[in-house]
Design an enzyme around this catalytic site. Structure first.
Site, mmCIF file in Angstrom:
data_model
loop_
_atom_site.group_PDB
_atom_site.id
_atom_site.type_symbol
_atom_site.label_atom_id
_atom_site.label_comp_id
_atom_site.label_asym_id
_atom_site.label_seq_id
_atom_site.Cartn_x
_atom_site.Cartn_y
_atom_site.Cartn_z
ATOM 1 N N GLU B 50 29.470 18.147 89.854
ATOM 2 C CA GLU B 50 29.476 17.416 88.577
ATOM 3 C C GLU B 50 30.420 16.235 88.712
ATOM 4 O OE1 GLU B 50 29.012 21.180 85.487
ATOM 5 O OE2 GLU B 50 30.591 19.700 85.158
ATOM 6 N N ASP B 61 37.962 16.442 75.949
ATOM 7 C CA ASP B 61 38.723 16.696 77.164
ATOM 8 C C ASP B 61 40.218 16.837 76.919
ATOM 9 O OD1 ASP B 61 36.871 16.760 79.422
ATOM 10 O OD2 ASP B 61 36.310 14.764 78.703
#
Lengths: 414, 276
Positions: B50, B61
């Site tokens: 990824e 995040d």
């Protein structure tokens, strides 16, 4: 350009879209909550007990209705300017006195509504983002009133320049978290609030301070703020026996403006102006998303945003922490595209001048945010005739800005 | 339509083990080092790669991935350069699937159609876009499927049985189960709870289910790999990368190996688990 709708007041659609704007661009973790909120708000809106409860607090806790005040000396001053330019005009200027609300701004209208919805949903912990601190103070206030935990995210830059509001929030029992990430202003505070929400999803209600974010927030916040325009309609009817000819309000995310504008959107005779923050100037650092941005996706909605060619969000700048945001509520983006509302801007310097002018002429110290609207009134009113009725939303009071403006003016004297 | 992702999971099923999925930010700490790291991943034991697309406002995040994005943007990373990096990676590597992960705005501004054409041509196999729930499928998910790219959806602890079918409807490649409510780099859920959640998702789909968020050690990776079809590690790798930089935030001679070394030990953890 889209063809004109039958009504400008029917949005959003069931998926939260105003034309191409709005929507629900959030992480999956939040999506079930947003759907719950949509349902809870729809039920509350249809519940007369909820409406009665809100009306009671508006009257006795917030202090509504806020006055619609004829600003006689400002009007005379601008008529003198009009006469000096040979026009012999000068609109009759009314101030919608949202700065007289409890907590000192229009923000409380929205927070009251959301906190009552949060209580219906059984949420005990409230989070909020704030720029100038006005939304944070309103949230801290109502959390104190209802015994709810309150955490306010505020960019570290804003914590420094709006210290009086930080002290107020803490006095009211809220925890203020200075946000150090990104540009350390309102957009980063919103990022951090979203990170908190996604983490504490089970017990937390996110009280968004403006007409932005994922559906249903832009609609819900607009509905709660529309009391401004609804009162203005009735008050102008009483004062002058007719509708106003123009409305003008400052815009960061755009909640005070939407609250004033929305009840008038279908009255074609009413000219409507939103004023964005032009910061140092539109060719320099500013916060005028509609004038200097383009459509993109951030914070749960598609709307006009300041960004670079790679889709990276750019720093906004405004002297006013409350307008220092690189986006704008999606309904404003749509109203701009349909042409119903005209969007202008005012620079830091123009706002500072308007701040001082209103203070001296009317004995009202406006918030620096609201001073942006006054700045365009100073330009527009002399161009209108004397029977033109102009309403400007005085969205907040300037107490919080007194130290900052004082410093700036002191620096210029020496 | 069969992609590298489908092929890879078919191979792993034959081997009777779970996938080890790595996450790193494109362009972190600079484009050249980032490419060197990615080129080292398959040999170190990554089964699926990824790659994050940096964004100024990564609201799902935690601090580690936020910092990685800032380093990448500061080093001049863009969508175009990210696609170029995958194209370069594909010069010597055709088997390991590459999934781009990020936020919608940079893709939207690049132009959805153009992005899908260029991503496919660069050798990208799938997309994970954090801020596109099923309610916005018409934006990118449906066009991506038509373009032959897997659109990998996140399922979370808040995705209940009623909602799962909607989340899974247009998902392909695999399902990414976010093991906790929170941001990347948060504390991990325990493997028993994760196992139960994976079982719940598998009652609704035949797709492989990979689990991420909070996996930092070979032991934790093994625990997850026992109950799921794959374990995703991101923030721990980003931290290893960050820890190898000099005081000015620049890559050092040890940067590539710091990441590859951790990947190897995590991969060993995953491989030591026997899928059920």
């Amino acid at each position: 350009m889209n063809s004109l709708p039958n009504s400008f007041r029917s949005g959003p659609d069931e998926r939260g879209h105003f034309g191409i704007f709005g929507g629900r661009f959030v992480a999956e973790t939040l999506m079930p909550l947003i759907l719950d909120l949509e349902k809870a708000y729809a039920e509350a809106r249809a519940d007369s007990a909820f409406q009665r409860e809100m009306a009671g607090y508006r009257k006795n806790y917030v202090g509504r209705p806020s006055p619609l005040y004829f600003a006689e000396r400002l009007t005379e001053h601008l008529r003198d300017i009009s006469a000096a330019s040979g026009r012999a005009g000068g609109a009759k200027i009314y101030l919608k006195r949202e700065e007289l609300n409890h907590t000192g701004s229009h923000k409380v209208n929205n927070v009251l509504g959301q906190i009552l919805v949060a209580r219906r949903m059984g949420k005990k912990r409230i989070i909020a983002e704030t720029g100038a601190g006005q939304h944070g103070v309103a949230t801290a206030t109502l959390c104190a009133r209802f015994g709810l935990d309150c955490v306010v995210y505020m960019g570290a830059v804003d914590v420094a320049r709006q210290e009086p509001n930080v002290i107020r929030m803490e006095m009211l029992g809220a925890k203020v978290v200075p946000v150090q990430s990104g540009t350390r202003t309102l957009k980063d505070a919103m990022n951090e609030a979203l990170r908190d929400w996604v983490t504490n999803v089970h017990n937390t209600f996110y009280c968004i301070g403006t007409v932005a974010g994922p559906h249903p927030y832009p609609m819900m916040v607009r509905d709660f703020q529309s009391v401004i325009g609804a009162e203005t309609r009735a008050q102008m009817q009483e004062a002058e026996g007719r509708l106003p000819d123009s409305l003008i309000a400052c815009i960061g995310g755009g909640s005070n403006a939407m609250g004033l504008f929305h009840p008038f959107l279908d009255d074609a005779s009413v000219e409507i102006f939103g004023v964005e923050a032009a910061g140092h100037g539109l060719d320099k650092l500013h916060a005028a998303s509609l004038t200097g941005g383009r459509p993109g996706v951030l914070h749960g909605n598609r709307t006009y945003l300041l960004m670079d060619d790679d889709g990276q969000i750019q720093d906004a700048h405004s002297i006013s922490a409350g307008l220092d945001y690189p986006g704008i509520g999606p309904e404003h983006s749509w109203l701009r595209e349909t042409g119903r509302v005209t969007y202008l801007s005012a620079t830091d310097e123009e706002a500072l001048a308007a701040f001082q002018l209103l203070s001296r002429l009317e004995g009202i110290i406006p918030a620096l945010e609201s001073a942006h609207a006054i700045a365009r009134v100073i330009e527009l009113a002399p161009q209108r005739s004397k029977d033109h009725l102009m309403v400007v939303n005085l969205s907040g009071r300037g107490d919080k800005d007194v130290p900052q403006v004082g410093e700036i003016l002191k620096g210029r004297k020496t | 339509m069969s992609t590298r992702i489908d092929t890879r999971f078919a191979e792993l099923r034959k081997q009777g083990r779970a996938a080890f999925v790595t996450f790193l930010m494109a362009g972190d700490p600079d484009p050249a080092t980032s490419l060197a790291i990615i080129q080292a991943l398959p040999e170190a034991g990554a089964d699926i790669i990824e790659i994050g697309m940096p964004f100024t406002d990564p609201m799902a995040d935690g601090p580690a991935v936020q910092a990685a994005g800032r380093r990448a943007l500061k080093a001049g990373m863009t969508v175009t350069k990210t696609l170029q990096m995958i194209r370069d990676f594909r010069q010597n590597e055709d088997a390991t699937p590459v999934v781009l992960m990020g936020y919608y705005n940079p893709i939207y501004i690049y132009g959805v159609e153009r992005f899908l054409v260029d991503a496919k041509a660069a050798g990208i196999d799938g997309l994970i876009v954090v801020d596109l729930p099923p309610e916005e499928d018409s934006e990118l998910c449906i066009p991506a499927m038509k373009a032959g790219l897997n659109f990998i959806r996140l399922a979370t602890p808040t995705t209940d049985d009623k909602r799962l079918p909607a989340v899974l409807a247009n998902t392909s490649g695999f399902v990414y189960y976010v093991s906790i409510t929170g941001i990347t780099g948060s504390a991990a859920a325990d493997s028993a709870a994760v196992g139960a959640a994976v079982g719940r998702i598998k009652r609704h789909t035949d797709l492989p289910v990979c689990v991420g968020f909070g996996i930092r050690t070979p032991e934790a990776a093994r625990g997850i790999a026992e109950g799921a079809d794959g374990a995703v590690v991101g923030s721990a790798l980003v931290d290893a990368l960050s820890g190898s930089l000099d005081t000015g935030g620049k890559a050092t001679a040890g940067t590539v190996n710091a990441v590859a070394g951790l990947v190897a030990s995590l991969a060993a953890g995953v491989r030591s688990a026997r899928a059920g």
